[in-house]
Design a protein around this motif. Sequence first.
Motif, PDB file in Angstrom:
ATOM      1  N   ASN A  16       0.804  -1.207   0.000  1.00 15.86           N
ATOM      2  CA  ASN A  16       0.000   0.000   0.000  1.00 15.86           C
ATOM      3  C   ASN A  16       0.848   1.273   0.000  1.00 15.86           C
ATOM      4  O   ASN A  16       0.328   2.369  -0.075  1.00 15.86           O
ATOM      5  N   TYR A  17       2.165   1.104   0.105  1.00 10.02           N
ATOM      6  CA  TYR A  17       3.070   2.251   0.244  1.00 10.02           C
ATOM      7  C   TYR A  17       3.714   2.613  -1.087  1.00 10.02           C
ATOM      8  O   TYR A  17       4.381   1.789  -1.696  1.00 10.02           O
ATOM      9  N   THR A  18       3.538   3.847  -1.500  1.00  4.08           N
ATOM     10  CA  THR A  18       4.113   4.293  -2.760  1.00  4.08           C
ATOM     11  C   THR A  18       5.274   5.235  -2.492  1.00  4.08           C
ATOM     12  O   THR A  18       5.196   6.120  -1.652  1.00  4.08           O
TER      13      THR A  18
ATOM     14  N   PHE C  14       5.620   3.363   7.726  1.00  2.00           N
ATOM     15  CA  PHE C  14       6.459   2.185   8.017  1.00  2.00           C
ATOM     16  C   PHE C  14       7.873   2.461   7.504  1.00  2.00           C
ATOM     17  O   PHE C  14       8.060   2.666   6.301  1.00  2.00           O
ATOM     18  N   GLY C  15       8.826   2.447   8.416  1.00  2.00           N
ATOM     19  CA  GLY C  15      10.222   2.649   8.017  1.00  2.00           C
ATOM     20  C   GLY C  15      10.376   3.873   7.144  1.00  2.00           C
ATOM     21  O   GLY C  15      10.014   4.994   7.530  1.00  2.00           O
ATOM     22  N   ASP C  68       0.103  -9.048   7.927  1.00  2.92           N
ATOM     23  CA  ASP C  68       0.149  -9.026   6.462  1.00  2.92           C
ATOM     24  C   ASP C  68       0.497  -7.617   6.009  1.00  2.92           C
ATOM     25  O   ASP C  68      -0.360  -6.860   5.549  1.00  2.92           O
ATOM     26  N   LEU C  69       1.776  -7.295   6.145  1.00  4.88           N
ATOM     27  CA  LEU C  69       2.246  -5.943   5.854  1.00  4.88           C
ATOM     28  C   LEU C  69       2.053  -5.608   4.375  1.00  4.88           C
ATOM     29  O   LEU C  69       1.622  -4.514   4.024  1.00  4.88           O
ATOM     30  N   VAL C  70       2.383  -6.558   3.509  1.00  5.22           N
ATOM     31  CA  VAL C  70       2.306  -6.276   2.075  1.00  5.22           C
ATOM     32  C   VAL C  70       0.846  -6.101   1.639  1.00  5.22           C
ATOM     33  O   VAL C  70       0.565  -5.388   0.677  1.00  5.22           O
TER      34      VAL C  70
END
Lengths: 256, 256, 256, 256
Positions: A16-18, C14-15, C68-70
């Motif tokens: 979900n991270y772009t 995240f990070g 389920d991070l992805v």
Amino acid sequence: MYKIDLNSDLGESFGNYTIGMDDKIIVSISSVNVACGFHASDPVVMQNTVKLAKENNVRIGAHPGFADLVGFGRRNMDVSPAEAKAIVLYQIGALYSFCKAQNVELQHVKPHGALYNTAAKDRMLANAICEAIYEFDKNLIVLGLANSEMINAAQDMGLKVACEIFADRAYEDDGSLVSRNKEGALIHDEELATKRMVRAVKEGKIESITGKDISVTAHSICVHGDGENAVAFTKKIRKQFIAAGISICPLAEIVY
Amino acid sequence: MYKIDLNSDLGESFGNYTIGMDDKIIVSISSVNVACGFHASDPVVMQNTVKLAKENNVRIGAHPGFADLVGFGRRNMDVSPAEAKAIVLYQIGALYSFCKAQNVELQHVKPHGALYNTAAKDRMLANAICEAIYEFDKNLIVLGLANSEMINAAQDMGLKVACEIFADRAYEDDGSLVSRNKEGALIHDEELATKRMVRAVKEGKIESITGKDISVTAHSICVHGDGENAVAFTKKIRKQFIAAGISICPLAEIVY
Amino acid sequence: MYKIDLNSDLGESFGNYTIGMDDKIIVSISSVNVACGFHASDPVVMQNTVKLAKENNVRIGAHPGFADLVGFGRRNMDVSPAEAKAIVLYQIGALYSFCKAQNVELQHVKPHGALYNTAAKDRMLANAICEAIYEFDKNLIVLGLANSEMINAAQDMGLKVACEIFADRAYEDDGSLVSRNKEGALIHDEELATKRMVRAVKEGKIESITGKDISVTAHSICVHGDGENAVAFTKKIRKQFIAAGISICPLAEIVY
Amino acid sequence: MYKIDLNSDLGESFGNYTIGMDDKIIVSISSVNVACGFHASDPVVMQNTVKLAKENNVRIGAHPGFADLVGFGRRNMDVSPAEAKAIVLYQIGALYSFCKAQNVELQHVKPHGALYNTAAKDRMLANAICEAIYEFDKNLIVLGLANSEMINAAQDMGLKVACEIFADRAYEDDGSLVSRNKEGALIHDEELATKRMVRAVKEGKIESITGKDISVTAHSICVHGDGENAVAFTKKIRKQFIAAGISICPLAEIVY
């Protein structure tokens, strides 16, 4: 005729991270380093990044890193050479799969972040990475920091090497990068940065932080894929290379 | 002449965690399904498992699963077909890399756990997995549950298929496995189990849980790689196949 | 006097990956749901989010999700009730630690994504989540979908419950949300959306997709933390609540 | 009266992977260090380990490590002090949750593996870990290597400290452990090992590898939870302590 490759680290989004402006940068570069899921990226992003590169006729490289997603592969990890070799083989294969499925070739391998930085100085680690590359496909080009142990290891193993230099970084007299912690490490003046790059390509020289001329081999320039100025700077450096009679072409046409 | 393949899921250790008696089982089987790091295994284990298979002349298959290490890939996950295709491509490539580095071929692909079970019934998921296999290498054999959607999808796509049956499982009248929750699902009597397998190979028939004879295609028998009895049972079934005039050989010599 | 809580899911960075406009949204809400590292966030982000909430006097809730991070916790996973209970306990404790270190209380727990949606319909899963909450601290408020099994489970266990409704979603006659796949599921007209919310709070009624008036209990409205319009909409709904004589206050002042 | 604590690292199983003989060791020790899901363990294992400790009346400590499951937390990672503090807070809270749910207290914190070893020498890292412990609960006992920076940092912060020594390790003249790479680092003779431990407790002295008597403070002895000899050795050392008039009791009864 003068030639240079422009490479960029893309495909660093995750789920979900772009992150990054991949579709804006891809049009200006000739080689792309694709993250392989350990420090960034995921299988869907890798697939899409290979597709994007193919559509833009940009050559593809694997960009393996440490298994440290939360640290983005930037924190050094004390892996053994055997572990390093195995994680590089794993990641090259994973990316290769998307290339094979889309019928494009893998051109090169460039380690990422802390793996790149540590392998530049640690010959054992550099050897382990190069063994992985050699065993997977000895025709892959190793893209590494000019004047580094990574380049030495690859050359000694008989691999093709490509040296990259950085437009926005100052150099020490010995050809290494000035540490980011030191005053003057970053070159913010874009005019100066591009002039330095043009000279590095045409004359093989760059002025060090102490004012000395040092020799550099420059097969590729690394340009950023994110940050507000990345797209504009990449276009600018591209234009100035062309104006200076330097042609932008992928590594495979420079190193062979 | 009758032929059967014996396959087993090996290479499921992870880091400091050891599972399975890989070196004891490998000597008795003809094909190995190697975990690819999503539900089990890691790059070092994968490398070692490919080495072990090569030394024992056992053919290698990728065993991709859901990204669920703590659940060992046994918990169903609601992935989209696009995600499923990408995770299968990723895992096949990762394993292929260790094969290529060690100069052995990849023979087949067999999905693992919940991915295997769901794809046996869900045609959309089965299609996605088969597309990944087809795009990576259309000569790979798809190893799946006899009478499943996975087999149907692979056949319709023009892929080579191999059907596996289970020595320790009972079958419904329609050829599907009796659910583990049902009485009689597991066949504990080893004599009976091996007799059923010999008959399945020679006559293409197996007695269902209701006592009916049903048709099965059996290219491969799946044997366990862990559990106290696994090694002894694998040796026994191997011996009885040979005694019955059935030769043990890898999938690639049965399905082509 | 009328009261409503405004809650939002924040701390989802995240990070190296930043998501959401946490510092812009936090000023307009009264309760924040903080991701706990399984579907989003990491320890540093959690620490910073608790700090941000404390500085803005916003009450804190744990927002546990699937590992389920992805998939950002949005893909359903077939976990057992025992696994669900354990992952919820783990995540609540992890967030609690940052609260305790910063001397702020934990106010509530709201499951995230697929865990939220599945627990709304699956009583076994809802029970498992509520057991975790109860055993950690029976004074925590359970924030869930109005008219859901999650709310039923919490009430039967003697936990305090808070029902949330969605400004941008249509409702079925039975009080459930219209599925996102159906025509008319989303309410894009902001005027209409805020009017519906004001009425829901003051009259306990909302018009369903078929035009019927249905009863709803609304202790909290969920507002988005990302998307281009999120900040403006949150300010607008806040203003209109106040104009309508509805005071914005945290759950702990509404449910006790 | 002489007192000593016996501690062991348990709860290191993960998902389908079982490690250690927790139920056999737990009966002989007084304090247990429970892995918290970063380098080993998972929420279900943590819950079960807390239950096992409670049933056996053994006191519980958090055993936080680096986020490196495949490396079992044994590979050093270059984390910042801020990251170290946050991952320790996260892990302490996660374990605390299972303690709270089962109504048992958390007694101590002992860092694991590379985090333990690096913090023994690196004061900045030790400070970061101790800050996390202090902010979570200043009554927690810090269990660390005798004569280490970890112990110094904890003492300077006003935390209660407990020093552990190792039965199977040789010591340098300065009180540090002889590196595992050096000849004579490990003491294989169990008789000798237990005699050394008894003397360390009663006289506060241990003979170094060069034959000198050095001073040690010993609040706890670390015993292994796996390996073929672990259970027998733990029983033996326990028996010999008791025979020597040394009572085995948890840290909280030794350090207060």
